[in-house]
Write a protein that holds these residues in place. Structure first.
Motif, PDB file in Angstrom:
ATOM      1  N   ALA A  61       0.844  -1.197   0.000  1.00 25.53           N
ATOM      2  CA  ALA A  61       0.000   0.000   0.000  1.00 25.53           C
ATOM      3  C   ALA A  61       0.882   1.250   0.000  1.00 25.53           C
ATOM      4  CB  ALA A  61      -0.936  -0.010   1.203  1.00 25.53           C
ATOM      5  N   ASP A  62       1.867   1.271   0.875  1.00 24.70           N
ATOM      6  CA  ASP A  62       2.762   2.433   0.960  1.00 24.70           C
ATOM      7  C   ASP A  62       3.498   2.650  -0.358  1.00 24.70           C
ATOM      8  OD1 ASP A  62       1.978   2.805   3.530  1.00 24.70           O
ATOM      9  OD2 ASP A  62       3.806   2.008   4.463  1.00 24.70           O
ATOM     10  N   TYR A  63       3.976   1.569  -0.944  1.00 25.56           N
ATOM     11  CA  TYR A  63       4.783   1.689  -2.158  1.00 25.56           C
ATOM     12  C   TYR A  63       3.952   2.195  -3.338  1.00 25.56           C
ATOM     13  CZ  TYR A  63       7.936   0.663  -5.971  1.00 25.56           C
ATOM     14  OH  TYR A  63       8.727   0.792  -7.079  1.00 25.56           O
ATOM     15  N   THR A  64       2.744   1.641  -3.493  1.00 19.55           N
ATOM     16  CA  THR A  64       1.939   1.996  -4.665  1.00 19.55           C
ATOM     17  C   THR A  64       1.123   3.256  -4.450  1.00 19.55           C
ATOM     18  OG1 THR A  64       0.094   0.633  -3.887  1.00 19.55           O
ATOM     19  CG2 THR A  64       1.680  -0.420  -5.379  1.00 19.55           C
ATOM     20  N   GLY A 203      -2.230   0.452 -11.295  1.00 21.33           N
ATOM     21  CA  GLY A 203      -3.027  -0.375 -10.383  1.00 21.33           C
ATOM     22  C   GLY A 203      -3.787   0.455  -9.371  1.00 21.33           C
ATOM     23  N   THR A 204      -3.596   1.803  -9.421  1.00 23.46           N
ATOM     24  CA  THR A 204      -4.265   2.673  -8.437  1.00 23.46           C
ATOM     25  C   THR A 204      -5.220   3.657  -9.105  1.00 23.46           C
ATOM     26  OG1 THR A 204      -2.516   4.351  -8.482  1.00 23.46           O
ATOM     27  CG2 THR A 204      -2.253   2.540  -6.901  1.00 23.46           C
ATOM     28  N   PHE A 205      -5.575   3.413 -10.359  1.00 23.84           N
ATOM     29  CA  PHE A 205      -6.393   4.375 -11.108  1.00 23.84           C
ATOM     30  C   PHE A 205      -7.880   4.053 -11.084  1.00 23.84           C
ATOM     31  CE2 PHE A 205      -2.227   5.389 -12.532  1.00 23.84           C
ATOM     32  CZ  PHE A 205      -2.267   6.705 -12.984  1.00 23.84           C
ATOM     33  N   GLN A 275      11.554  -9.004  -0.421  1.00 23.81           N
ATOM     34  CA  GLN A 275      11.633  -8.593  -1.829  1.00 23.81           C
ATOM     35  C   GLN A 275      11.231  -7.124  -2.000  1.00 23.81           C
ATOM     36  OE1 GLN A 275      11.796 -11.081  -5.205  1.00 23.81           O
ATOM     37  NE2 GLN A 275      13.539 -10.877  -3.845  1.00 23.81           N
ATOM     38  N   MET A 276      10.241  -6.679  -1.228  1.00 26.36           N
ATOM     39  CA  MET A 276       9.834  -5.264  -1.304  1.00 26.36           C
ATOM     40  C   MET A 276      10.987  -4.356  -0.891  1.00 26.36           C
ATOM     41  SD  MET A 276       6.872  -4.707  -2.590  1.00 26.36           S
ATOM     42  CE  MET A 276       6.497  -3.012  -2.128  1.00 26.36           C
TER      43      MET A 276
END
Ligand SMILES: *Cc1c(COP(=O)(O)O)cnc(C)c1O
Length: 388
Positions: A61-64, A203-205, A275-276
């Motif tokens: 969530a934070d990254y995207t 992915g956030t649109f 991995q993140m």
């Protein structure tokens, strides 16, 4: 032919592998992977309970920039749930692209809806807003504000663009079309973690987006997926139905609907957290390689596909276009025989037996690309890193 031998030499030089097999894309475990996996085993939290799942969700969530991220067992399951919670129902229709990986079409089918396979743009290789606008103009009408297919009388319930190989589709134009037809956007961002359209993460649109952490993706959890949304109620629903729709209680087994066993295990999430942490480094190295390919193919008749204007691509799988199908086949033949893995793009969905009856448009760009795309080795290059 000379060009093909030069290409193989160039790839071998980049990967510093004079003889060994060079895969198309393989994982890079360069951080805390082993430490976090050990933590799972040492604490006995390997399965459905454990703190790595919520940590992994928070990191995604934070990254995207999505308000909420809900982990799932894989990207296909994540897309299935995203479509269901977008309101897609049996015997409705979902617009997507013909040129995609099978999972997109399968997830649509799991809902009982019928995929409609439209054309892609030649520059992004993803769903074309013009193709969608034209198809809707010719085939759809609004009935009480809801879009219906005039010939099938089915509701058009969602649209699923896919950001092919990490290159974002033309989202502004697509959203304009979809908004005018009142069609929810669900992004298949399985291939595009680390890809941005005008500064915003893919992915956030839309109502939902999904990510995949399969073994061949930019980063991996072994197998895994993520549902992204800004809607708190929908995020709660997603968590609920991916975990058997169990009503929380200290000991009682109560379930309020048919749910799914789609939860991600703590082991997979542990790998995901590590991995993140490495994602920025991996993206940076992949980008470096893409720039080297771009320079190598600059004066070549094989066109290297660069990120679309205004976008940052993760360059998941690098792409060149051969002049035609026979040249593509010659490239595939020579490189694979010489230990440098390359691949063609997927068969068009409407050419597969279970989807051959589905609606399509002319698919001009899709067919052109299907004959010409070659994926070339794209793993992050880390000197001394050997995966086998
Ligand atoms: C990888 C991928 C998925 C999801 O795959 P999983 O293996 O289920 O995680 C979905 N759509 C596309 C386009 C993909 O490439």
């Amino acid at each position: 032919m000379e060009k093909i031998t030069q290409f193989v030499e160039f790839v071998r030089a980049q990967f510093q592998e004079p003889t060994a097999f060079i895969p198309l894309h393989d994982p890079r475990f360069i951080g805390n992977e082993k430490a976090y996996l050990n933590e799972c085993i040492d604490t006995n939290f390997v399965s459905s309970v454990g703190e790595f799942v919520s940590r992994f969700e928070k990191m995604c969530a934070d990254y995207t920039g999505a308000k909420y991220a809900v982990a799932a067992v894989n990207g296909t399951a994540a897309l299935h749930i995203a479509l269901q919670l977008s309101g897609v129902q049996r015997d409705e229709e979902v617009i997507t692209q013909a040129l995609t990986f099978i999972a997109t079409a399968n997830a649509i089918s799991y809902t009982g809806a019928h995929p409609v396979f439209l054309d892609v743009d030649a520059d992004t290789m993803g769903l074309s807003p013009v193709a969608v606008a034209n198809w809707l103009r010719d085939n759809a009408e609004l009935r009480d504000g809801q879009p219906y297919n005039k010939s099938t009388n089915r509701r058009i319930a969602a649209c699923v663009p896919m950001h092919t190989f990490g290159h974002p589709v033309h989202l502004d134009e697509l959203l304009e079309v979809l908004n005018s037809w009142n069609i929810p956007l669900v992004e298949d961002a399985a291939e595009s973690i680390g890809s941005y359209y005008k500064g915003k993460h893919t992915g956030t649109f839309g109502k939902f987006g999904i990510l995949s952490f399969n073994g061949n993706k930019v980063i991996t959890t072994g197998g895994g997926g993520m549902i992204l949304t800004d809607d708190e109620a929908l995020a709660k629903e997603a968590k609920h139905i991916t975990t058997q729709a169990k009503i929380p209680h200290a000991w009682e087994f109560n379930h309020d609907r048919v749910g799914y066993n789609y939860r991600l295990t703590n082991i997979n999430a542990a790998l995901g957290c590590a991995q993140m942490e490495s994602l920025p480094k991996i993206l940076e190295l992949k980008r470096e390689l893409a720039h080297k390919y771009e320079a190598f193919f600059k004066d070549s008749s094989w066109k290297f596909v660069a990120e679309p204007e205004g976008c940052i691509s993760n360059y998941w799988l690098n792409v060149i276009f051969a002049a035609d199908k026979s040249e593509r086949d010659a490239i595939l033949e020579y490189t694979n025989k010489n230990g440098v893995m390359t691949r063609p793009i997927w068969e068009l969905m409407n050419r597969l037996p279970m989807f051959s009856h589905c609606q399509t448009d002319g698919l001009e760009n899709s067919m052109w690309l299907a004959d010409r795309v070659v994926n070339i080795p794209s793993s992050a290059i880390i000197p001394g890193y050997h995966s086998r």
